[in-house]
Design an enzyme around this catalytic site. Sequence first.
Site, mmCIF file in Angstrom:
data_model
loop_
_atom_site.group_PDB
_atom_site.id
_atom_site.type_symbol
_atom_site.label_atom_id
_atom_site.label_comp_id
_atom_site.label_asym_id
_atom_site.label_seq_id
_atom_site.Cartn_x
_atom_site.Cartn_y
_atom_site.Cartn_z
ATOM 1 N N CYS A 10 0.824 -1.210 0.000
ATOM 2 C CA CYS A 10 0.000 0.000 0.000
ATOM 3 C C CYS A 10 0.860 1.264 0.000
ATOM 4 C CB CYS A 10 -0.932 -0.011 1.216
ATOM 5 S SG CYS A 10 -1.712 1.575 1.578
ATOM 6 N N GLY A 11 0.636 2.126 -0.993
ATOM 7 C CA GLY A 11 1.398 3.358 -1.110
ATOM 8 C C GLY A 11 1.200 4.288 0.078
ATOM 9 N N HIS A 12 -0.041 4.409 0.563
ATOM 10 C CA HIS A 12 -0.328 5.263 1.719
ATOM 11 C C HIS A 12 0.409 4.746 2.959
ATOM 12 C CE1 HIS A 12 -3.271 7.642 -0.365
ATOM 13 N NE2 HIS A 12 -3.947 6.580 -0.720
ATOM 14 N N CYS A 13 0.467 3.422 3.098
ATOM 15 C CA CYS A 13 1.158 2.821 4.246
ATOM 16 C C CYS A 13 2.652 3.095 4.186
ATOM 17 C CB CYS A 13 0.904 1.314 4.292
ATOM 18 S SG CYS A 13 -0.853 0.848 4.332
#
Length: 607
Positions: A171-174
């Site tokens: 996950c990019g946000h993570c």
Amino acid sequence: MKVSKVLFLLLAGLLFATVVFSQEDEEATGEGSDDADDEDTDDTIPKEDEDGVLVLTKNSFADFIADTETALVEFYAPWCGHCKRLAPEYAAAAKELKENDPPVLLAKVDATQEMDLSQEYEVSIVEYMKKRASPDWQPDPDAVQVLTMSNFTEVINREELMLVEFYAPWCGHCKALAPKYEKAAQVLKSVPNPIMLAKVDATAETDLAQMYGVTGYPTMKIFRKGRPFDYKGPRDEHGIVNYMEGQRGEPARPVKDLAELKRALHEEDVTIMGVFDKTSDPRYQTFQDALQDMRDSYRLTYTTDEAVRKQYKANPGTVLVLNAERYYSKFEPKWHVFDIKEDTTPEEIQVFIMKHEFPLVGSYDAFQDRYSKRSPLCLMFYTVDWSFDHREATQLWRRKLVEIAKDYKDITFAIADEEHNSQLFKDFGLEESGEEINLGIVADGKKYPMEPMEEYDEDHIREFLNQFKKGKLQHRVKSQPVPKKQQGPVTVVVGQTFDKIVRDTKKDVLIELYAPWCGHCKKLEPIYKELAKKFKSVKNLVIAKMDATANDTPDEYKVGGFPTIYFAPTNNKDNPIKYDGGREMEDFVKFLKEEATVSLGSLKDEL
């Protein structure tokens, strides 16, 4: 007493420390000031380098600190890579802050030359590098604890307060959150009464993720002795630290008597008060649990004082929602009462509070976030001013609306200052109205403006409300002009064409809702364009985008950040799938291969 505030930036040691000096004026400058005023004594006066940053030495440092109100001092090493990367930004900041009112000075000290000064302020480059050059040196372990099914329950039940991130490795946000989360964990680990930050790989610990309703990444949960609550705070280092520090203790604070309660009552908002005869009452904990997710939303109190109970005619074990005196009217009670039973759940208390969180007609300006969740919401726009000279006029118009609102309990009403809400006013298309009073309704994300009144007409407003309830009003759509011709592989959608393109039941549509200024959106643009080219031959699959800052979107396509991406399949346009995957070409391709309801033809085999 003269106070100098100096923030020392110790780049060579990669440490930050704040030092505040408080000295008598004569002590700060010394008994004799001749030397300080002597312009010929070069080494006692800070020099400004070509970048506008003051250069300090041991001889100039003390006077600079004593004579400067606010400054930022960098201890650097000429060979330090971090220092070199910071230099242009530091110089730009020095130039801008020098013009500030009051000015803020930026200075620097060469810690390799001014060793005595550096050691005085605990900057030891030699010790720092020696320590890390040692073969026995190990980097500090991660402050964020890793939880799995084997240790999860034991840890959350042990900790008074902690934060858990459920993440996915891809996950990019993570990934973006990870360094900020780690820094916050380091800070919270070192404070008195530390607060643990932990993480769970939700793709590996699927049972835990399912148990706590994890449907997107990252999902963050606060735990208090094993009891979970949603994390509603910021996602940057300082924001996480401050938010978690604010979560300490019970959300409702005690008021010991009527005088203290009077001081606690909110001037504009409701005040929530629990009434008990003793805090050992089990209903007291139910009350506090109900407020954990509300501690940032309302003023929260409780009392065990008998005089307060008598004043409000309240029995022990009750919750009172007290209206602000400003909004009292003869059509509604001054406070609402909820009796807590032995089997009452925190959720039932929350529902009661939210049902009564607004008076018949409140103020939109102060509580936009809460009002924006109400639908339908009727807003009266005019000059709302609660200052002494204008309070009477503000109340006059509000009370006129109260007379109407009492008959439409299924609609939430509020007054809104036209100037403070100029963008919303424009979104209703009312900016050309020259009238003193204007009304509009927001429902399911759609905006319904009322035809402007030349004079206040109660019947006109009631007719507008009745037409809305009958579904006979046409909503206004904020939209950019419809493109005369589609250019490029990505289909451009605007407010007026959203239904025609995205809700087309013959086509699967992947739509990106973006902001022109968003860095993440700009980074995605070439990848998204390549994706559209790849699927150009698929007849009933549309790769689209829309500027969400200039166009309205339906509620089910809500924007939670930029970019927000939805997949609208042919068979379920009202329940689109929010895309939370990676943002590389292969991630999108894999997703479309799995979710497409239309035939991808020969292309599917290539994928």
